[in-house]
Design a protein around this motif. Structure first.
Motif, PDB file in Angstrom:
ATOM      1  N   ILE A 754      60.917  23.369  72.043  1.00 37.58           N
ATOM      2  CA  ILE A 754      60.876  21.905  72.135  1.00 37.58           C
ATOM      3  C   ILE A 754      59.685  21.346  71.370  1.00 37.58           C
ATOM      4  O   ILE A 754      59.802  20.379  70.610  1.00 37.58           O
ATOM      5  N   ASP A 755      58.522  21.978  71.533  1.00 40.37           N
ATOM      6  CA  ASP A 755      57.314  21.431  70.920  1.00 40.37           C
ATOM      7  C   ASP A 755      57.266  21.665  69.410  1.00 40.37           C
ATOM      8  O   ASP A 755      57.013  20.744  68.636  1.00 40.37           O
ATOM      9  N   LEU A 756      57.523  22.901  68.974  1.00 42.87           N
ATOM     10  CA  LEU A 756      57.353  23.243  67.566  1.00 42.87           C
ATOM     11  C   LEU A 756      58.558  22.853  66.716  1.00 42.87           C
ATOM     12  O   LEU A 756      58.399  22.424  65.570  1.00 42.87           O
ATOM     13  N   ARG A 757      59.754  23.003  67.289  1.00 44.24           N
ATOM     14  CA  ARG A 757      60.948  22.746  66.492  1.00 44.24           C
ATOM     15  C   ARG A 757      61.470  21.340  66.700  1.00 44.24           C
ATOM     16  O   ARG A 757      61.591  20.562  65.760  1.00 44.24           O
ATOM     17  N   ARG A 758      61.786  21.015  67.952  1.00 42.97           N
ATOM     18  CA  ARG A 758      62.477  19.755  68.192  1.00 42.97           C
ATOM     19  C   ARG A 758      61.565  18.549  68.022  1.00 42.97           C
ATOM     20  O   ARG A 758      61.906  17.588  67.337  1.00 42.97           O
ATOM     21  N   ASN A 759      60.379  18.559  68.655  1.00 42.70           N
ATOM     22  CA  ASN A 759      59.519  17.375  68.635  1.00 42.70           C
ATOM     23  C   ASN A 759      58.685  17.275  67.369  1.00 42.70           C
ATOM     24  O   ASN A 759      58.572  16.205  66.776  1.00 42.70           O
ATOM     25  N   ALA A 760      58.079  18.397  66.951  1.00 37.99           N
ATOM     26  CA  ALA A 760      57.179  18.353  65.795  1.00 37.99           C
ATOM     27  C   ALA A 760      57.890  18.666  64.481  1.00 37.99           C
ATOM     28  O   ALA A 760      57.406  18.293  63.415  1.00 37.99           O
ATOM     29  N   GLY A 761      59.032  19.361  64.516  1.00 45.36           N
ATOM     30  CA  GLY A 761      59.748  19.706  63.292  1.00 45.36           C
ATOM     31  C   GLY A 761      58.966  20.626  62.378  1.00 45.36           C
ATOM     32  O   GLY A 761      59.167  20.630  61.170  1.00 45.36           O
ATOM     33  N   LEU A 762      58.066  21.442  62.955  1.00 42.42           N
ATOM     34  CA  LEU A 762      57.222  22.318  62.144  1.00 42.42           C
ATOM     35  C   LEU A 762      57.911  23.619  61.762  1.00 42.42           C
ATOM     36  O   LEU A 762      57.543  24.260  60.781  1.00 42.42           O
ATOM     37  N   VAL A 763      58.883  24.046  62.558  1.00 41.05           N
ATOM     38  CA  VAL A 763      59.523  25.336  62.333  1.00 41.05           C
ATOM     39  C   VAL A 763      61.027  25.171  62.490  1.00 41.05           C
ATOM     40  O   VAL A 763      61.501  24.225  63.132  1.00 41.05           O
ATOM     41  N   TYR A 764      61.788  26.115  61.917  1.00 44.45           N
ATOM     42  CA  TYR A 764      63.228  26.106  62.142  1.00 44.45           C
ATOM     43  C   TYR A 764      63.548  26.805  63.464  1.00 44.45           C
ATOM     44  O   TYR A 764      64.359  26.356  64.253  1.00 44.45           O
ATOM     45  N   GLY A 765      62.920  27.932  63.712  1.00 45.49           N
ATOM     46  CA  GLY A 765      63.125  28.671  64.958  1.00 45.49           C
ATOM     47  C   GLY A 765      61.824  29.304  65.388  1.00 45.49           C
ATOM     48  O   GLY A 765      60.970  29.641  64.563  1.00 45.49           O
ATOM     49  N   VAL A 766      61.650  29.466  66.691  1.00 45.87           N
ATOM     50  CA  VAL A 766      60.466  30.131  67.224  1.00 45.87           C
ATOM     51  C   VAL A 766      60.886  30.873  68.483  1.00 45.87           C
ATOM     52  O   VAL A 766      61.695  30.369  69.273  1.00 45.87           O
ATOM     53  N   GLU A 767      60.377  32.064  68.647  1.00 45.11           N
ATOM     54  CA  GLU A 767      60.678  32.822  69.846  1.00 45.11           C
ATOM     55  C   GLU A 767      59.502  33.709  70.212  1.00 45.11           C
ATOM     56  O   GLU A 767      58.690  34.078  69.360  1.00 45.11           O
ATOM     57  N   SER A 768      59.410  34.007  71.493  1.00 46.35           N
ATOM     58  CA  SER A 768      58.381  34.916  71.986  1.00 46.35           C
ATOM     59  C   SER A 768      59.061  36.096  72.638  1.00 46.35           C
ATOM     60  O   SER A 768      60.212  36.005  73.084  1.00 46.35           O
ATOM     61  N   SER A 769      58.359  37.207  72.700  1.00 53.10           N
ATOM     62  CA  SER A 769      58.949  38.403  73.303  1.00 53.10           C
ATOM     63  C   SER A 769      57.871  39.261  73.937  1.00 53.10           C
ATOM     64  O   SER A 769      56.742  39.356  73.449  1.00 53.10           O
ATOM     65  N   LEU A 770      58.239  39.863  75.039  1.00 55.90           N
ATOM     66  CA  LEU A 770      57.383  40.799  75.766  1.00 55.90           C
ATOM     67  C   LEU A 770      57.942  42.191  75.561  1.00 55.90           C
ATOM     68  O   LEU A 770      59.118  42.432  75.841  1.00 55.90           O
ATOM     69  N   GLN A 771      57.127  43.092  75.051  1.00 55.89           N
ATOM     70  CA  GLN A 771      57.543  44.475  74.870  1.00 55.89           C
ATOM     71  C   GLN A 771      56.708  45.361  75.775  1.00 55.89           C
ATOM     72  O   GLN A 771      55.474  45.258  75.792  1.00 55.89           O
ATOM     73  N   ALA A 772      57.364  46.232  76.513  1.00 58.74           N
ATOM     74  CA  ALA A 772      56.660  47.154  77.402  1.00 58.74           C
ATOM     75  C   ALA A 772      57.387  48.485  77.374  1.00 58.74           C
ATOM     76  O   ALA A 772      58.593  48.553  77.614  1.00 58.74           O
ATOM     77  N   GLY A 773      56.652  49.532  77.058  1.00 54.58           N
ATOM     78  CA  GLY A 773      57.228  50.867  77.010  1.00 54.58           C
ATOM     79  C   GLY A 773      56.715  51.737  78.133  1.00 54.58           C
ATOM     80  O   GLY A 773      56.198  51.264  79.145  1.00 54.58           O
ATOM     81  N   ARG A 774      56.827  53.018  77.935  1.00 63.08           N
ATOM     82  CA  ARG A 774      56.417  53.957  78.988  1.00 63.08           C
ATOM     83  C   ARG A 774      54.903  54.027  79.135  1.00 63.08           C
ATOM     84  O   ARG A 774      54.396  54.355  80.217  1.00 63.08           O
ATOM     85  N   THR A 775      54.165  53.689  78.061  1.00 63.58           N
ATOM     86  CA  THR A 775      52.705  53.843  78.126  1.00 63.58           C
ATOM     87  C   THR A 775      51.922  52.603  77.718  1.00 63.58           C
ATOM     88  O   THR A 775      50.730  52.512  78.022  1.00 63.58           O
ATOM     89  N   ARG A 776      52.523  51.644  77.021  1.00 65.27           N
ATOM     90  CA  ARG A 776      51.790  50.459  76.580  1.00 65.27           C
ATOM     91  C   ARG A 776      52.752  49.364  76.179  1.00 65.27           C
ATOM     92  O   ARG A 776      53.960  49.599  76.071  1.00 65.27           O
ATOM     93  N   GLY A 777      52.188  48.163  75.953  1.00 66.52           N
ATOM     94  CA  GLY A 777      53.026  47.027  75.621  1.00 66.52           C
ATOM     95  C   GLY A 777      52.370  46.118  74.604  1.00 66.52           C
ATOM     96  O   GLY A 777      51.262  46.382  74.106  1.00 66.52           O
ATOM     97  N   ALA A 778      53.059  45.016  74.294  1.00 67.41           N
ATOM     98  CA  ALA A 778      52.538  44.020  73.346  1.00 67.41           C
ATOM     99  C   ALA A 778      53.270  42.709  73.588  1.00 67.41           C
ATOM    100  O   ALA A 778      54.362  42.688  74.163  1.00 67.41           O
ATOM    101  N   TYR A 779      52.651  41.621  73.136  1.00 62.19           N
ATOM    102  CA  TYR A 779      53.270  40.299  73.244  1.00 62.19           C
ATOM    103  C   TYR A 779      53.331  39.682  71.857  1.00 62.19           C
ATOM    104  O   TYR A 779      52.363  39.766  71.081  1.00 62.19           O
TER     105      TYR A 779
END
Length: 890
Positions: A754-779
């Motif tokens: 809503i903020d980056l795409r719809r309201n500000a029109g700065l990006v075409y698409g934006v997504e976040s993801s949480l990755q977690a494995g057996r020993t470590r993760g990342a965001y």
């Protein structure tokens, strides 16, 4: 039936539709109910009980062909505006409903067709139909909403123009169809979008969006008669419209052309394209078979691969409304002679046009088409798409009609269309030449120093009653899966899920592995060499004999650490034998090793200086400390040093049954499946202790800003990331995943979207993801934007992450994302491949097979305070690494 390739923006068929209402008629056969409403709307309901899921596809028979002269993107723009609200349904309500349903809520514009797609839990069918009914009646198309959406669609244009493959195909089409509407695709251009007005878009909707110019396909676990009754109730009173005349397509002789474009990919691509008749032509079925024959791994075109002359080769056919594009595609390593490869491909096509094709490959192609027709029933979303294409693109009554006309094709038919349409004197030839990038460039200044932008907020909005009742449903979804699990004496885990939606059996396997920890020092790249050698057959059947055995049963097979085979149920036993033969006794021929090793060494040399790879390595280098296994990469030197003995040693170390899981889904009993697996895989054994496959824990990273130059991109591709000490087994995974769905990991109404795409029109698409494995993760947070907006968007992401830590998520917003995540559970089981991947993934992480239902219980019980606490504990917004690829951010 051949699906339209989205990668090359293939067109769809525009059907003539009468303006006068037609009589309402219903017909039913074999789980398919058809009707034409009094207003002309054609409806097809296809029952499929694989999962409690339904897909809807509203196909408007208007696209870029119907756009006004000089405004080729009008249909595409209106597709976007259909998500900006209709009378009785605001844009905020539509976004909220989409986020609640949690399904595939999307659209696609082609030449003569615009499709609106929903895949949702079956109990939400009425919600999807309410939305489509309102949108068929009217769209708001307000000047304010268009002003906001214009920025987003221009970002999409810039993104596609940054893709060399898109540029290549666009130039091919422009030449093949010069002087016709097909000379351009449906995307549109920035200059024309700047001139497009909301009134023009409203006029397009009023002209073309009508029930008598639409086909509605519903596929899934529904009662067809109840679904049709709902359609009549919601769509029956929408008036038909008189439709404007459709533009004429007058094809002209093709003037041959050869050209090249640069690519940031490590490998190059050769395309030789030809114009053919369209999908309604009497020759089209024979052309489909010809394309299958030319793509066969037993035919000469693919034969260029084992000869070392190409990395890959195939022949494809894409239909447009009144014509088609056929093209041979071959990929090659950087530094290879593209001109010589072109000569080889042309010689093969010339010989086919002169001499015809082998009769046995024609029969193999027809058997594969029969098998594929059954396989299409193994996915609810795919089933809806295939039916939509059959009706709206091919002008047929069902996908089976395409199979029937293919069955009637003879060898003489194939030879005749080869002579007529493989006309290389009128071919358009394009080449994508690899071009390396400079090294990553560190930037100063971090995330600060950019102008402030007023942030929008994702306020929940009051929903219509028909949607509100769906929102209030927070229950653990019942599973239709009841897998039978067993373990062979050699340690192989077997999971069997009987299904009868098609006459097929699908086998998917996975071996727990990690090249970063298993490849010996100095042998980086051995896993890639092994993977490329596995298609060369087994110790018992060489490459051609093995492919002939697969062709004899219409099966598709792949060996490797991820391995699979799909076949008709009657051939399950033989298909499993072949898979085991390839997986347990690979040929790994020395002559093939010479070819593959040279190709991979050459490819690695190009890849290691390509912008995409440099971006990935820059990101890994900023996230992980020196010496971390994730930083290991093959080099030309390590690949060239590999021997047959080192490849076989790696195979023996990694390919072992005690690290393998096999999932079998289809028309087979658990007992029959277990007996077949014991026969084919029971003799598989492992020697010595299992290798280490887990990565070490990673320390917290420090912030960095890195820009990777890429002159071929118009936009920047941006990744923000940080390491997490989180393991998948940590209870905090669930509140973090719930919060990620709020922020950017769910749908259109996420805070970031809503903020980056719809309201500000700065990006075409934006997504976040949480990755977690057996020993470590990342965001991760990923987006694409113009160079001047890279930093602005990054600042907004940081502020939103901080807000998640400072303020608990509101109850209404949390309820919406809970609804989304709960609905994702059945949606993730709407296809056989998706079911298998889910089971294999959970097995690899040592999670129970019913973990999705366990997750649902967690989500229902969590509150905003728990999400806030988890974000405070694990996220470090000030430590985000930012890596951009493209023009220098401003």
């Amino acid at each position: 039936m051949r699906r339209v390739s989205q990668a090359v923006l293939a067109a769809a068929l525009s059907l003539a539709a009468a303006a006068a209402p037609a009589a309402s008629t219903d017909t039913a056969s074999e789980g398919v109910l058809r009707a034409t409403l009094g207003n002309g709307l054609r409806v097809v309901v296809v029952r499929n009980t694989l999962a409690p899921v339904v897909s809807t596809s509203v196909n408007y028979l208007a696209g870029s062909d119907e756009a006004p002269d000089g405004f080729p993107g009008t249909a595409h723009a209106e597709e976007h505006m259909m998500f900006r609200g209709s009378p009785g349904l605001t844009a905020d309500q539509l976004a909220d409903i989409g986020s609640v349903l949690g399904g595939d809520f999307n659209a696609d514009t082609r030449e003569g067709l615009t499709q609106y797609l929903f895949t949702v839990p079956a109990e939400d069918l009425d919600v999807a139909l309410h939305i489509e009914s309102l949108r068929m009646r009217a769209a708001l198309n307000s000047a304010k909403e268009w002003g906001q959406e214009r920025g987003a669609i221009e970002q999409e244009v810039a993104q596609d123009l940054s893709e060399p493959g898109y540029v290549l195909y666009s130039r091919v089409r422009a030449r093949l169809f010069a002087g016709t509407p097909y000379a351009h695709d449906a995307l549109g251009t920035r200059p024309t979008f700047e001139k497009t007005t909301a009134a023009m878009l409203q006029g397009f909707h009023r002209s073309w969006y009508a029930p008598n110019n639409a086909i509605l396909v519903i596929a899934g676990d529904v009662d067809p008669h109840a679904a049709l009754a709902e359609v009549r109730s919601l769509f029956g009173d929408i008036p038909a419209k008189p439709l404007p005349a459709r533009p004429a397509v007058r094809l002209h002789p093709v003037a041959p052309l050869a050209f090249s474009v640069d690519t940031d990919r490590p490998n190059g691509t050769l395309m030789i394209a030809l114009r053919t008749p369209g999908p309604r032509d009497a020759d089209f079925a024979a052309l489909e078979v010809l394309a299958d024959v030319l793509s066969s791994h037993r035919f000469d075109l693919y034969g260029l691969v084992p000869q070392g002359k190409a990395l890959g080769a195939e022949f494809a056919l894409d239909p447009l409304p009144e014509a088609g594009v056929a093209y041979a595609v071959a990929s090659f390593t950087a530094g290879s002679d593209a001109h010589a490869l072109e000569g080889e491909v042309r010689a093969i096509l010339t010989r086919v046009a002169r001499e015809g094709v082998p009769a046995e490959l024609v029969e193999a192609a027809k058997l594969q088409e029969r098998s594929d027709a059954q396989m299409q029933r193994n996915s609810i979303g795919e089933l809806a798409s295939v039916w939509s294409d059959a009706l709206a693109l091919y002008g047929l009554g069902s996908p089976d009609e395409d199979l029937e006309r293919i069955e009637r094709v003879t060898v003489a038919d194939v030879d005749r269309v080869a002579r007529e349409y493989l006309d290389l004197g009128h071919a358009v030839t394009g080449v994508m030449q690899p071009k390396g990038s400079g090294r990553p460039v560190p930037e100063g200044g971090g995330f600060g120093g950019h102008e402030a932008i007023s942030l929008g907020e994702a306020h929940p909005t009051a929903l219509p009653p028909w949607a509100a009742k769906a929102l209030g449903r927070l229950t653990v979804p019942e599973s239709t899966l009841h897998p039978v699990v067993s373990r062979l004496p050699n340690g192989l885990t077997l999971i069997v899920q009987p299904e009868d939606v098609s006459d097929t059996v699908s086998v998917y396997g996975h071996i727990r592995n990690r090249p970063a920890t298993e490849e010996p020092a100095g042998q980086e790249g051995v896993s890639q060499v092994l993977e490329r050698l596995l298609p060369y057959g087994s110790e018992h059947l060489d490459r051609l004999a093995f492919q002939r055995a697969l062709d004899a049963i219409g099966a598709r097979e792949q060996a490797g650490t991820d391995f699979s085979v799909q076949s008709l149920a009657e051939h399950f036993g033989r298909a499993l034998e072949l898979l085991a033969d390839n997986e347990l006794h690979p040929a790994l021929p020395p002559a093939a090793l010479e070819v593959v090793r040279a190709q991979i060494a050459q490819g690695v040399a190009a890849r290691n200086v390509s912008p995409g790879f440099l971006s990935q390595q820059a990101l890994r280098g900023a996230l992980y400390p020196a010496g971390d296994p994730a930083l290991r990469i093959p080099t030309p030197e390590t690949v060239r040093a590999l021997t047959g003995a080192s490849v076989r040693a790696y195979y023996g170390k990694v390919f072992r049954p005690d690290l393998a899981t096999l999932v079998i889904i289809g028309k087979v009993t658990p007992e029959a499946a277990a007996a077949a697996v014991e026969r084919s895989f029971g003799g598989w054994s492992a020697a010595g202790p299992a290798p280490a496959t887990d990565l070490p824990a990673a320390p917290p990273n420090h912030p960095q800003v890195i820009a990777v130059p890429n002159a071929s991109r118009v936009q920047d591709r941006v990744t923000l990331a940080q390491t997490l000490a989180l393991r998948r087994s940590d209870p905090d995974f669930y509140p973090l995943e719930l919060g990620n769905a709020v922020l950017g990991g769910s749908f259109y109404s996420t805070r970031l979207s809503i903020d980056l795409r719809r309201n500000a029109g700065l990006v075409y698409g934006v997504e976040s993801s949480l990755q977690a494995g057996r020993t470590r993760g990342a965001y991760f947070v990923e987006y694409a934007s113009d160079p001047q907006n890279v930093g602005k968007a990054a600042d907004m992401v940081v502020r939103e992450l901080t807000a998640m830590q400072d303020t608990p998520v509101g109850a209404d917003e949390l309820t919406r994302v809970k609804s989304y995540l709960l609905r994702q559970i059945p949606l993730a089981e709407s296809g056989v491949a998706e079911i298998a991947r889910g089971m294999l993934g959970r097995s690899d992480l040592d999670l129970p097979l019913d973990e999705p239902r366990i997750a649902a219980q967690h989500y229902i019980g969590l509150d905003g305070a728990a999400v806030q606490a988890a974000f405070r504990k694990w996220l470090r917004p000030a430590d985000l690494v930012r890596v951009s690829e493209g023009p220098a951010p401003q």
